[in-house]
Scaffold this motif. Sequence first.
Motif, mmCIF file in Angstrom:
data_model
loop_
_atom_site.group_PDB
_atom_site.id
_atom_site.type_symbol
_atom_site.label_atom_id
_atom_site.label_comp_id
_atom_site.label_asym_id
_atom_site.label_seq_id
_atom_site.Cartn_x
_atom_site.Cartn_y
_atom_site.Cartn_z
ATOM 1 N N TYR A 234 47.271 49.158 40.544
ATOM 2 C CA TYR A 234 48.114 50.551 40.556
ATOM 3 C C TYR A 234 47.995 51.044 42.187
ATOM 4 C CZ TYR A 234 46.678 50.609 36.064
ATOM 5 O OH TYR A 234 47.098 50.068 33.948
ATOM 6 N N GLY A 235 49.093 50.467 42.844
ATOM 7 C CA GLY A 235 48.896 50.819 43.891
ATOM 8 C C GLY A 235 48.042 49.414 44.638
ATOM 9 N N GLN A 236 46.938 50.715 45.919
ATOM 10 C CA GLN A 236 45.949 49.986 46.673
ATOM 11 C C GLN A 236 44.640 49.391 45.806
ATOM 12 O OE1 GLN A 236 46.852 49.214 50.034
ATOM 13 N NE2 GLN A 236 48.819 49.746 49.360
ATOM 14 N N LEU A 237 44.801 50.615 44.086
ATOM 15 C CA LEU A 237 43.713 49.770 43.599
ATOM 16 C C LEU A 237 43.819 48.400 42.592
ATOM 17 C CD1 LEU A 237 41.070 51.406 42.984
ATOM 18 C CD2 LEU A 237 41.891 52.799 41.654
ATOM 19 N N THR A 238 43.261 47.581 41.881
ATOM 20 C CA THR A 238 43.337 46.961 41.301
ATOM 21 C C THR A 238 42.106 46.821 39.981
ATOM 22 O OG1 THR A 238 44.399 45.718 42.859
ATOM 23 C CG2 THR A 238 43.919 44.602 40.530
ATOM 24 N N PHE A 239 42.314 47.069 38.973
ATOM 25 C CA PHE A 239 41.196 46.835 38.445
ATOM 26 C C PHE A 239 41.022 45.865 36.898
ATOM 27 C CE2 PHE A 239 41.851 51.874 38.268
ATOM 28 C CZ PHE A 239 40.829 52.209 38.426
ATOM 29 N N PHE A 240 39.907 45.796 36.728
ATOM 30 C CA PHE A 240 40.107 44.174 36.331
ATOM 31 C C PHE A 240 39.046 44.070 34.632
ATOM 32 C CE2 PHE A 240 37.564 43.747 39.943
ATOM 33 C CZ PHE A 240 36.233 43.324 39.494
ATOM 34 N N THR A 241 39.046 43.268 34.100
ATOM 35 C CA THR A 241 37.919 42.889 32.857
ATOM 36 C C THR A 241 38.123 41.638 32.929
ATOM 37 O OG1 THR A 241 40.145 43.425 31.517
ATOM 38 C CG2 THR A 241 38.195 45.180 31.886
ATOM 39 N N GLY A 242 37.033 40.987 32.339
ATOM 40 C CA GLY A 242 36.735 39.446 31.561
ATOM 41 C C GLY A 242 35.731 39.525 31.035
ATOM 42 N N ILE A 243 35.813 38.399 30.643
ATOM 43 C CA ILE A 243 35.055 38.198 29.088
ATOM 44 C C ILE A 243 34.753 36.047 29.800
ATOM 45 C CG2 ILE A 243 36.662 36.925 27.882
ATOM 46 C CD1 ILE A 243 34.432 38.191 25.455
ATOM 47 N N ALA A 244 33.697 35.766 29.259
ATOM 48 C CA ALA A 244 33.049 33.839 29.642
ATOM 49 C C ALA A 244 33.106 33.395 28.218
ATOM 50 C CB ALA A 244 32.360 33.935 30.435
ATOM 51 N N SER A 245 33.433 32.131 27.794
ATOM 52 C CA SER A 245 32.706 31.236 26.565
ATOM 53 C C SER A 245 31.659 31.552 26.306
ATOM 54 C CB SER A 245 33.656 30.091 27.223
ATOM 55 O OG SER A 245 32.421 29.246 28.028
ATOM 56 N N ASP A 246 30.387 32.013 27.454
ATOM 57 C CA ASP A 246 29.240 32.012 26.287
ATOM 58 C C ASP A 246 29.001 33.938 26.371
ATOM 59 O OD1 ASP A 246 29.085 33.647 28.760
ATOM 60 O OD2 ASP A 246 27.290 32.416 29.660
ATOM 61 N N GLY A 247 29.950 34.749 25.724
ATOM 62 C CA GLY A 247 29.381 35.667 25.689
ATOM 63 C C GLY A 247 29.813 37.248 26.776
ATOM 64 N N GLU A 248 30.174 36.191 27.846
ATOM 65 C CA GLU A 248 29.334 37.609 29.136
ATOM 66 C C GLU A 248 30.528 38.301 29.175
ATOM 67 O OE1 GLU A 248 27.148 37.788 33.196
ATOM 68 O OE2 GLU A 248 27.514 35.847 32.563
ATOM 69 N N ALA A 249 30.728 39.929 29.619
ATOM 70 C CA ALA A 249 32.298 40.195 30.344
ATOM 71 C C ALA A 249 31.496 40.876 31.208
ATOM 72 C CB ALA A 249 32.414 41.512 28.728
ATOM 73 N N TRP A 250 32.257 41.179 32.022
ATOM 74 C CA TRP A 250 32.699 41.728 33.533
ATOM 75 C C TRP A 250 33.975 42.545 33.409
ATOM 76 C CZ3 TRP A 250 32.597 36.897 33.267
ATOM 77 C CH2 TRP A 250 34.391 36.648 33.240
ATOM 78 N N VAL A 251 33.633 44.280 34.170
ATOM 79 C CA VAL A 251 34.538 44.582 34.728
ATOM 80 C C VAL A 251 34.127 45.678 35.779
ATOM 81 C CG1 VAL A 251 34.480 46.353 32.102
ATOM 82 C CG2 VAL A 251 33.043 47.282 33.818
ATOM 83 N N GLY A 252 35.323 45.867 36.797
ATOM 84 C CA GLY A 252 35.203 46.384 38.292
ATOM 85 C C GLY A 252 36.415 46.809 38.532
#
Length: 125
Positions: free
Chosen positions: A76-94
């Motif tokens: 969104y313009g100069q800002l990028t939001f992200f979400t992720g997940i790994a095969s071991d179940g760990e999730a992240w946001v930033g």
Amino acid sequence: MRNALKLALMSFSMLGAANAWAQVPALANCTRSANLLACVDGEGNAYSVNTVGSTIYLRGFEAIGKRYWAQTNSRYGQLTFFTGIASDGEAWVGYNRRVGWTTINRFSSSGGSSAKFTCSRIAGC
């Protein structure tokens, strides 16, 4: 997780900074098409970056942890939001925020990791 995510974030930042990045021999072997960048490094880590409009999809394999991961970035313009997940179940946001030639990156994960780091086109991360 921290190294894989940092590698993905740095790769994402480099992709925006160097549009013609097709191969970086010292770091990774990469192949690029119009919307896809796929890389494998000497340690067996692999990742791909696919761009569809203002959304970026990252997928990868972390050799040390023997796990797969996926991340989706929405810009969104100069800002990028992200979400992720790994095969071991760990999730992240930033998020990543571009300010001039500097990118401010912040993330936290379900595994207890969190970090804030800044990358510059001149000084690196």
